[in-house]
Scaffold this active site. Structure first.
Site, PDB file in Angstrom:
ATOM      1  N   GLY A  90     -14.811  37.366  65.678  1.00 58.04           N
ATOM      2  CA  GLY A  90     -13.915  37.909  64.658  1.00 58.04           C
ATOM      3  C   GLY A  90     -12.473  37.482  64.832  1.00 58.04           C
TER       4      GLY A  90
ATOM      5  N   GLY B 130      -5.845  29.017  58.359  1.00 57.13           N
ATOM      6  CA  GLY B 130      -5.249  27.927  59.152  1.00 57.13           C
ATOM      7  C   GLY B 130      -5.505  26.577  58.491  1.00 57.13           C
TER       8      GLY B 130
ATOM      9  N   ASP C 201     -14.921  35.648  60.219  1.00 55.46           N
ATOM     10  CA  ASP C 201     -13.918  36.654  60.613  1.00 55.46           C
ATOM     11  C   ASP C 201     -13.448  37.514  59.428  1.00 55.46           C
ATOM     12  OD1 ASP C 201     -14.114  35.255  63.018  1.00 55.46           O
ATOM     13  OD2 ASP C 201     -12.347  34.026  62.576  1.00 55.46           O
TER      14      ASP C 201
ATOM     15  N   ARG D   1     -22.872  32.618  63.541  1.00 56.79           N
ATOM     16  CA  ARG D   1     -22.443  31.575  62.592  1.00 56.79           C
ATOM     17  C   ARG D   1     -23.599  30.759  62.039  1.00 56.79           C
ATOM     18  NH1 ARG D   1     -17.150  29.286  65.359  1.00 56.79           N
ATOM     19  NH2 ARG D   1     -18.264  27.324  65.116  1.00 56.79           N
TER      20      ARG D   1
ATOM     21  N   GLY E 139     -14.123  26.426  61.948  1.00 60.40           N
ATOM     22  CA  GLY E 139     -15.437  26.825  62.457  1.00 60.40           C
ATOM     23  C   GLY E 139     -16.450  26.953  61.319  1.00 60.40           C
TER      24      GLY E 139
ATOM     25  N   THR F 261     -15.109  32.117  56.402  1.00 62.21           N
ATOM     26  CA  THR F 261     -14.964  32.437  57.818  1.00 62.21           C
ATOM     27  C   THR F 261     -15.740  33.697  58.121  1.00 62.21           C
ATOM     28  OG1 THR F 261     -13.515  33.249  59.572  1.00 62.21           O
ATOM     29  CG2 THR F 261     -12.692  33.547  57.361  1.00 62.21           C
TER      30      THR F 261
END
Ligand code: F6P
Length: 358
Positions: free
Chosen positions: A183, A116, A140, A285, A12, A138
């Site tokens: 998140g 990931g 998150d 984002r 992402g 990220t």
């Protein structure tokens, strides 16, 4: 010595990716590397001809540092080891990808991604005997071994600003405002934005909650004379039945989403107060990166190229103790960094009277 870097953004997107690319290109050219941008994560390498472009100082446009998104494009659903084919099947395309990298003469891969992506990219690099360096990004902030990932600071700023904007309208209407933030499985965005934005209740997947405890806190706020309350909730918070709320997109892809809508009527019923739900979504984002994201992004981009120059591979750059560091990727992969309920920040929130619904 290796001389040709391939760089990609994977997973992402978030704010600050272009700032990383800018820094890596400047540093690579200063140190005599050729640097090629790989488009759409690894997916562009599977096109014929591969979707790549050499990055030169001419690509460093004045706005790049400030620009959201990624000029290279990215994907979060094209794992080359189980690549989704048009007929619905999945195929291991890792060999094709390595052949494409070899064909381009790329012997160093810099991947800007989350844990990931690092798992996939380092497997690829091992298989193809390509040198790999990771840069964490990220919203998150769930990558281990780094205090910050690129994009997190901007996402928290957006979420805190959303609370700033919800507070006056909550007060005008005597409402409980529920803000659902992203998140993934980590509650960092909700925790950080909740403290910064003056939330009364922060709900995160790492701390189990009850509606009764949430209601008690909201009633106490009202009894103390305030006519509104702010609740921030992480998207991966489970229902009381222990399930995750999900959105199923066209094509069958599932993402977290909907727990705010789940909580709204339950909190209204338990408190007698009107509730409204805002889902912040991808707003977290996009947009310009904050100064802090731009700063770590550029420190990461420079350090990754410095590692390449030093011949240090299999490492991820990171941020710790006010400076850029690097750590072995093996310490990062498959060890997501979630909120520790005993952490200082959770203590800060509790000491401020914020409830976690527990
Ligand atoms: O990992 C970043 C993230 O924004 C998560 O917070 C969120 O759950 C997910 O990506 C959304 O993915 P997509 O962009 O595919 O909807």
């Amino acid at each position: 010595m290796s001389k040709h870097i391939g760089i990609l953004t994977s997973g992402g997107d978030c704010a600050g990716l272009n700032a990383v690319l800018r820094a890596a290109v400047i540093r690579a050219h200063a140190l005599g590397f050729k640097i090629t941008g790989l488009e759409n994560g690894t997916a562009g390498l599977l096109e014929s001809p591969p979707h790549v472009r050499e990055l030169t100082p001419a690509d460093i446009t004045p706005g790049l540092l400030r620009q959201g998104g990624t000029i290279l494009g990215t994907t979060n659903n094209r794992n080359p080891f189980s690549y989704p084919m048009p007929d619905g099947s999945v195929k291991d395309r890792s060999d094709e990808l390595i052949a494409a990298l070899n064909g381009l003469g790329i012997d160093i891969l810099i991947g800007i991604g989350g844990d990931g992506s690092f798992d996939i990219l380092s497997r690829l690099a091992d298989q193809g005997k390509i040198n790999f360096i990771g840069i964490p990004k990220t919203i998150d902030n769930d990558v281990a071994e780094t205090e910050f990932s690129v994009g997190f600071d901007t996402a928290v700023s957006v979420a805190a600003e959303a609370l700033d904007r919800l507070q006056p309208t909550a007060a005008s209407h005597d409402r409980v405002m529920i803000l659902e933030v992203m998140g993934r499985d980590a509650g960092h965005i909700a925790l950080n934005a909740g403290i910064a934005g003056g939330a009364d209740v922060i709900l995160i997947p790492e701390i189990p909650y009850t509606i009764n405890a949430i209601a008690q806190k909201i009633k106490a706020v009202k009894e103390a004379g305030r006519n509104f309350a702010l609740v921030i909730v992480s998207e991966a918070l489970q229902t009381l039945e222990g399930e995750n709320r999900e959105v199923v997109y066209y094509g069958g892809e599932k993402r977290y989403g909907g727990v705010g809508e789940y909580l709204g009527p339950r909190i209204a019923e338990a408190t007698g107060f009107e509730t409204r739900v805002t889902v912040l979504g991808h707003v977290q984002r996009g947009g310009q990166p904050t100064w802090n994201d731009r700063l770590i992004a550029q420190a990461f981009g420079v350090h990754a190229v410095d590692l390449a120059k030093a011949g240090k591979f299999g490492r991820m750059v990171g941020w710790a103790g006010r400076k850029v560091i690097d750590v072995p990727l093996s310490a990062v992969i498959a060890k997501p960094h979630v909120v520790d309920p005993a952490s200082a920040l959770v203590h800060t929130a509790r000491a401020l009277g914020i409830s976690f619904g527990d």
